[in-house]
Design a protein around this motif. Sequence first.
Motif, PDB file in Angstrom:
ATOM      1  N   HIS A   1     -43.646 -21.851 -30.954  1.00 38.08           N
ATOM      2  CA  HIS A   1     -42.601 -22.881 -31.088  1.00 38.08           C
ATOM      3  C   HIS A   1     -42.957 -23.721 -32.319  1.00 38.08           C
ATOM      4  O   HIS A   1     -43.037 -23.206 -33.428  1.00 38.08           O
ATOM      5  CB  HIS A   1     -42.554 -23.674 -29.774  1.00 38.08           C
ATOM      6  CG  HIS A   1     -41.382 -24.581 -29.583  1.00 38.08           C
ATOM      7  ND1 HIS A   1     -40.314 -24.651 -30.447  1.00 38.08           N
ATOM      8  CD2 HIS A   1     -41.108 -25.492 -28.593  1.00 38.08           C
ATOM      9  CE1 HIS A   1     -39.450 -25.556 -30.001  1.00 38.08           C
ATOM     10  NE2 HIS A   1     -39.905 -26.080 -28.878  1.00 38.08           N
TER      11      HIS A   1
ATOM     12  N   ARG B   1     -48.278 -11.153 -35.624  1.00 40.78           N
ATOM     13  CA  ARG B   1     -46.838 -11.260 -35.921  1.00 40.78           C
ATOM     14  C   ARG B   1     -46.680 -12.002 -37.228  1.00 40.78           C
ATOM     15  O   ARG B   1     -47.517 -12.859 -37.551  1.00 40.78           O
ATOM     16  CB  ARG B   1     -46.119 -12.045 -34.843  1.00 40.78           C
ATOM     17  CG  ARG B   1     -45.931 -11.247 -33.592  1.00 40.78           C
ATOM     18  CD  ARG B   1     -45.091 -11.968 -32.577  1.00 40.78           C
ATOM     19  NE  ARG B   1     -44.715 -11.020 -31.532  1.00 40.78           N
ATOM     20  CZ  ARG B   1     -43.702 -11.185 -30.703  1.00 40.78           C
ATOM     21  NH1 ARG B   1     -42.970 -12.272 -30.762  1.00 40.78           N
ATOM     22  NH2 ARG B   1     -43.424 -10.283 -29.798  1.00 40.78           N
ATOM     23  N   LEU B   2     -45.611 -11.748 -37.938  1.00 41.99           N
ATOM     24  CA  LEU B   2     -45.328 -12.531 -39.140  1.00 41.99           C
ATOM     25  C   LEU B   2     -44.886 -13.905 -38.682  1.00 41.99           C
ATOM     26  O   LEU B   2     -43.796 -14.052 -38.114  1.00 41.99           O
ATOM     27  CB  LEU B   2     -44.202 -11.906 -39.953  1.00 41.99           C
ATOM     28  CG  LEU B   2     -44.526 -10.749 -40.884  1.00 41.99           C
ATOM     29  CD1 LEU B   2     -43.349 -10.501 -41.805  1.00 41.99           C
ATOM     30  CD2 LEU B   2     -45.795 -11.002 -41.685  1.00 41.99           C
TER      31      LEU B   2
ATOM     32  N   GLY C   1     -43.307 -17.554 -38.725  1.00 40.42           N
ATOM     33  CA  GLY C   1     -42.160 -18.033 -39.491  1.00 40.42           C
ATOM     34  C   GLY C   1     -41.067 -16.982 -39.590  1.00 40.42           C
ATOM     35  O   GLY C   1     -40.097 -17.144 -40.324  1.00 40.42           O
TER      36      GLY C   1
ATOM     37  N   ARG D   1     -35.613 -16.449 -31.094  1.00 39.33           N
ATOM     38  CA  ARG D   1     -34.951 -16.027 -29.860  1.00 39.33           C
ATOM     39  C   ARG D   1     -33.431 -16.023 -30.016  1.00 39.33           C
ATOM     40  O   ARG D   1     -32.745 -15.134 -29.498  1.00 39.33           O
ATOM     41  CB  ARG D   1     -35.375 -16.968 -28.717  1.00 39.33           C
ATOM     42  CG  ARG D   1     -34.575 -16.833 -27.429  1.00 39.33           C
ATOM     43  CD  ARG D   1     -34.688 -15.470 -26.769  1.00 39.33           C
ATOM     44  NE  ARG D   1     -36.027 -15.137 -26.381  1.00 39.33           N
ATOM     45  CZ  ARG D   1     -36.628 -15.566 -25.276  1.00 39.33           C
ATOM     46  NH1 ARG D   1     -36.006 -16.371 -24.451  1.00 39.33           N
ATOM     47  NH2 ARG D   1     -37.853 -15.178 -24.993  1.00 39.33           N
TER      48      ARG D   1
ATOM     49  N   LYS E   1     -34.714  -4.979 -35.846  1.00 40.06           N
ATOM     50  CA  LYS E   1     -34.994  -6.019 -34.845  1.00 40.06           C
ATOM     51  C   LYS E   1     -34.369  -7.359 -35.215  1.00 40.06           C
ATOM     52  O   LYS E   1     -34.527  -8.356 -34.490  1.00 40.06           O
ATOM     53  CB  LYS E   1     -36.504  -6.188 -34.671  1.00 40.06           C
ATOM     54  CG  LYS E   1     -37.173  -4.948 -34.102  1.00 40.06           C
ATOM     55  CD  LYS E   1     -38.606  -5.223 -33.707  1.00 40.06           C
ATOM     56  CE  LYS E   1     -39.348  -3.971 -33.321  1.00 40.06           C
ATOM     57  NZ  LYS E   1     -38.714  -3.155 -32.297  1.00 40.06           N
TER      58      LYS E   1
ATOM     59  N   ASN F   1     -37.445 -18.008 -40.289  1.00 38.34           N
ATOM     60  CA  ASN F   1     -36.925 -19.158 -39.550  1.00 38.34           C
ATOM     61  C   ASN F   1     -37.340 -20.460 -40.252  1.00 38.34           C
ATOM     62  O   ASN F   1     -37.956 -20.422 -41.321  1.00 38.34           O
ATOM     63  CB  ASN F   1     -37.384 -19.103 -38.081  1.00 38.34           C
ATOM     64  CG  ASN F   1     -38.900 -19.118 -37.945  1.00 38.34           C
ATOM     65  OD1 ASN F   1     -39.569 -19.932 -38.563  1.00 38.34           O
ATOM     66  ND2 ASN F   1     -39.434 -18.216 -37.123  1.00 38.34           N
TER      67      ASN F   1
HETATM   68  N1  CMC Z   1     -43.321 -10.292 -36.449  1.00 38.65           N
HETATM   69  C1  CMC Z   1     -43.285  -9.004 -36.031  1.00 38.65           C
HETATM   70  N2  CMC Z   1     -42.545  -8.568 -34.999  1.00 38.65           N
HETATM   71  C2  CMC Z   1     -41.818  -9.481 -34.329  1.00 38.65           C
HETATM   72  C3  CMC Z   1     -41.801 -10.836 -34.696  1.00 38.65           C
HETATM   73  C4  CMC Z   1     -42.583 -11.238 -35.804  1.00 38.65           C
HETATM   74  N3  CMC Z   1     -42.615 -12.512 -36.195  1.00 38.65           N
HETATM   75  N4  CMC Z   1     -40.981 -11.527 -33.880  1.00 38.65           N
HETATM   76  C5  CMC Z   1     -40.501 -10.629 -32.984  1.00 38.65           C
HETATM   77  N5  CMC Z   1     -41.007  -9.386 -33.268  1.00 38.65           N
HETATM   78  C6  CMC Z   1     -40.696  -8.132 -32.560  1.00 38.65           C
HETATM   79  C7  CMC Z   1     -41.407  -8.081 -31.218  1.00 38.65           C
HETATM   80  O1  CMC Z   1     -42.659  -7.409 -31.332  1.00 38.65           O
HETATM   81  C8  CMC Z   1     -40.413  -7.311 -30.370  1.00 38.65           C
HETATM   82  O2  CMC Z   1     -40.549  -5.938 -30.674  1.00 38.65           O
HETATM   83  P1  CMC Z   1     -40.273  -4.838 -29.498  1.00 38.65           P
HETATM   84  O3  CMC Z   1     -38.848  -5.038 -29.090  1.00 38.65           O
HETATM   85  O4  CMC Z   1     -40.540  -3.551 -30.179  1.00 38.65           O
HETATM   86  O5  CMC Z   1     -41.233  -5.190 -28.401  1.00 38.65           O
HETATM   87  C9  CMC Z   1     -39.047  -7.755 -30.896  1.00 38.65           C
HETATM   88  O6  CMC Z   1     -39.283  -8.184 -32.256  1.00 38.65           O
HETATM   89  C10 CMC Z   1     -38.433  -8.917 -30.122  1.00 38.65           C
HETATM   90  O7  CMC Z   1     -39.425  -9.945 -30.006  1.00 38.65           O
HETATM   91  P2  CMC Z   1     -39.579 -10.893 -28.737  1.00 38.65           P
HETATM   92  O8  CMC Z   1     -40.952 -11.477 -28.735  1.00 38.65           O
HETATM   93  O9  CMC Z   1     -39.129 -10.171 -27.518  1.00 38.65           O
HETATM   94  O10 CMC Z   1     -38.502 -12.009 -29.091  1.00 38.65           O
HETATM   95  P3  CMC Z   1     -38.474 -13.470 -28.524  1.00 38.65           P
HETATM   96  O11 CMC Z   1     -37.064 -13.896 -28.651  1.00 38.65           O
HETATM   97  O12 CMC Z   1     -39.103 -13.543 -27.186  1.00 38.65           O
HETATM   98  O13 CMC Z   1     -39.417 -14.277 -29.531  1.00 38.65           O
HETATM   99  C11 CMC Z   1     -40.220 -15.643 -31.249  1.00 38.65           C
HETATM  100  C12 CMC Z   1     -38.976 -15.127 -30.518  1.00 38.65           C
HETATM  101  C13 CMC Z   1     -39.801 -16.780 -32.190  1.00 38.65           C
HETATM  102  C14 CMC Z   1     -41.230 -16.218 -30.240  1.00 38.65           C
HETATM  103  C15 CMC Z   1     -40.838 -14.485 -32.043  1.00 38.65           C
HETATM  104  O14 CMC Z   1     -39.932 -13.976 -32.984  1.00 38.65           O
HETATM  105  C16 CMC Z   1     -42.151 -14.883 -32.731  1.00 38.65           C
HETATM  106  O15 CMC Z   1     -43.221 -14.852 -32.097  1.00 38.65           O
HETATM  107  N6  CMC Z   1     -42.087 -15.268 -34.046  1.00 38.65           N
HETATM  108  C17 CMC Z   1     -43.234 -15.776 -34.747  1.00 38.65           C
HETATM  109  C18 CMC Z   1     -43.479 -17.216 -34.355  1.00 38.65           C
HETATM  110  C19 CMC Z   1     -42.468 -18.159 -34.993  1.00 38.65           C
HETATM  111  O16 CMC Z   1     -42.199 -18.071 -36.181  1.00 38.65           O
HETATM  112  N7  CMC Z   1     -41.964 -19.105 -34.183  1.00 38.65           N
HETATM  113  C20 CMC Z   1     -41.068 -20.149 -34.667  1.00 38.65           C
HETATM  114  C21 CMC Z   1     -39.713 -20.072 -34.068  1.00 38.65           C
HETATM  115  S1  CMC Z   1     -38.540 -21.134 -34.943  1.00 38.65           S
HETATM  116  C22 CMC Z   1     -39.108 -22.723 -34.697  1.00 38.65           C
HETATM  117  C23 CMC Z   1     -38.924 -23.199 -33.309  1.00 38.65           C
HETATM  118  O17 CMC Z   1     -37.800 -23.200 -32.798  1.00 38.65           O
HETATM  119  O18 CMC Z   1     -39.911 -23.643 -32.710  1.00 38.65           O
END
Ligand code: CMC
Length: 428
Positions: free
Chosen positions: A265, A300-301, A303, A307, A356, A361
């Motif tokens: 987050h 994970r990358l 930024g 969701r 994907k 973000n």
């Molecule tokens: N790098 C690589 N792969 C990713 C990433 C990433 N940053 N984000 C999602 N994926 C892949 C993930 O492995 C999954 O693959 P598969 O379907 O093969 O298992 C697919 O994409 C869907 O990911 P998810 O974890 O099920 O998606 P989610 O909606 O639960 O997670 C998230 C959203 C923001 C937690 C996630 O994208 C993430 O961990 N990103 C990095 C952390 C980040 O930048 N967070 C800030 C969010 S914006 C600011 C805020 O609102 O706080």
Amino acid sequence: MSDTNVTVTVGEETKDYAVLSGTVGPQVIDIRKLYANTGMFTYDPGFTSTASCDSGLTYIDGDEGVLLHRGYPIGQLAEQSSFMEVSYLLLNGELPSKAQLDDFTYTITRHTMVNEQLTAFYRGFRRDAHPMAIMCGVVGALSSFYHDSTDINDPDQRRIASHRLIAKMPTIAAMAFKYSVGQPFLYPRNDLSYTANFLRMTFGVPAEEYVPDPVIVDAMDKIFILHADHEQNASTSTVRLAGSSGANPFACIAAGIACLWGPAHGGANEAALNMLREIGTVDRIPEYIARAKNKDDPFRLMGFGHRVYKNYDPRATVMQKTAEDVLKTMGVTDPVFDVARELERIALSDPYFIEKKLFPNVDFYSGVILSAIGFPTEMFTVLFALARTVGWVAQWNEMISDPAQKIGRPRQLYTGPSQRDYVPLTQR
Ligand code: CMC
């Protein structure tokens, strides 16, 4: 609001459930009577398909990359408005007139000081404490100082608590920074804007006059606007859930800060800049892209991905441009910005990220700007918390003012042992 129904059949029994429509966005199925009718719960860990409330504050269309506050697009607000104006808008529903904005700004300015005794709290923390740890503690402690604004059933007290939180957060955040670098705390100054005052309390020293740079003030104000609210994200839902039990607003916002701290987050901005620095040079990007795609590697990358956004995060668009402006104005050439831009370019042309729908973000570029301004990475999430306080407070007020409000109490799918008899210790 119901135009149609959804029918659910369980065994011999068929029942209709109303489908509710909002102003825009997906319709929702009203399943409030589902358990009473069927004896079944719905199962939705992570709330991927569940609306936990109705709200008139913020709308996101993740597929189109749209973010509206009270109907106004975030790009327009970031370019043309100010954080004080957006705060007024979120709290009151409409853009203020000049007189209303002046009055609101005056009120917030007059609440920026904190009780002097609060400074003693800081001294209880280690000098190397993470400033988010300090924020959780100090903001929670506000409830022990401002007893005259903790009655949540009194609209006046709610309003005063909201103003106090928005006004005092920059003072508390700047003090967390000052404590970590061992410099004296600076008192707020009422002749400065909300944002200029925060920058002075952070970077000024009592020994000499601090003159805020208008470009930096403007960039910081934009960053605050971009973080002001984001509908029912994890920390906002935390604030609402904490508030649903009747907890006081200071305690609820402290709960939101704790939730925001996590790297999935608000902590992602800190993690994103650390990642970009670790990558260091453009030639190492493919190695990190490969790691992000490797299922056996937890990397994970940071930024990247969201969701809700399955398109470019509209806040990242403004953030990228602001990063460019700030670096240019300050004459800073930061190799990390080059790494960020190239990483974005490569990732956005890679089938893994395309399929994907993973886009940069808000956190992807914010660290570059904040670092250029002079903030250490540990302060990044604190700045997010500072700005998000207005969203949390507005959402909390919206919830408390709703006569239909109930304590939040999710159900579960129990997977533990069924009932069994206690075995005395001597027989185990
Ligand atoms: N790098 C690589 N792969 C990713 C990433 C990433 N940053 N984000 C999602 N994926 C892949 C993930 O492995 C999954 O693959 P598969 O379907 O093969 O298992 C697919 O994409 C869907 O990911 P998810 O974890 O099920 O998606 P989610 O909606 O639960 O997670 C998230 C959203 C923001 C937690 C996630 O994208 C993430 O961990 N990103 C990095 C952390 C980040 O930048 N967070 C800030 C969010 S914006 C600011 C805020 O609102 O706080």
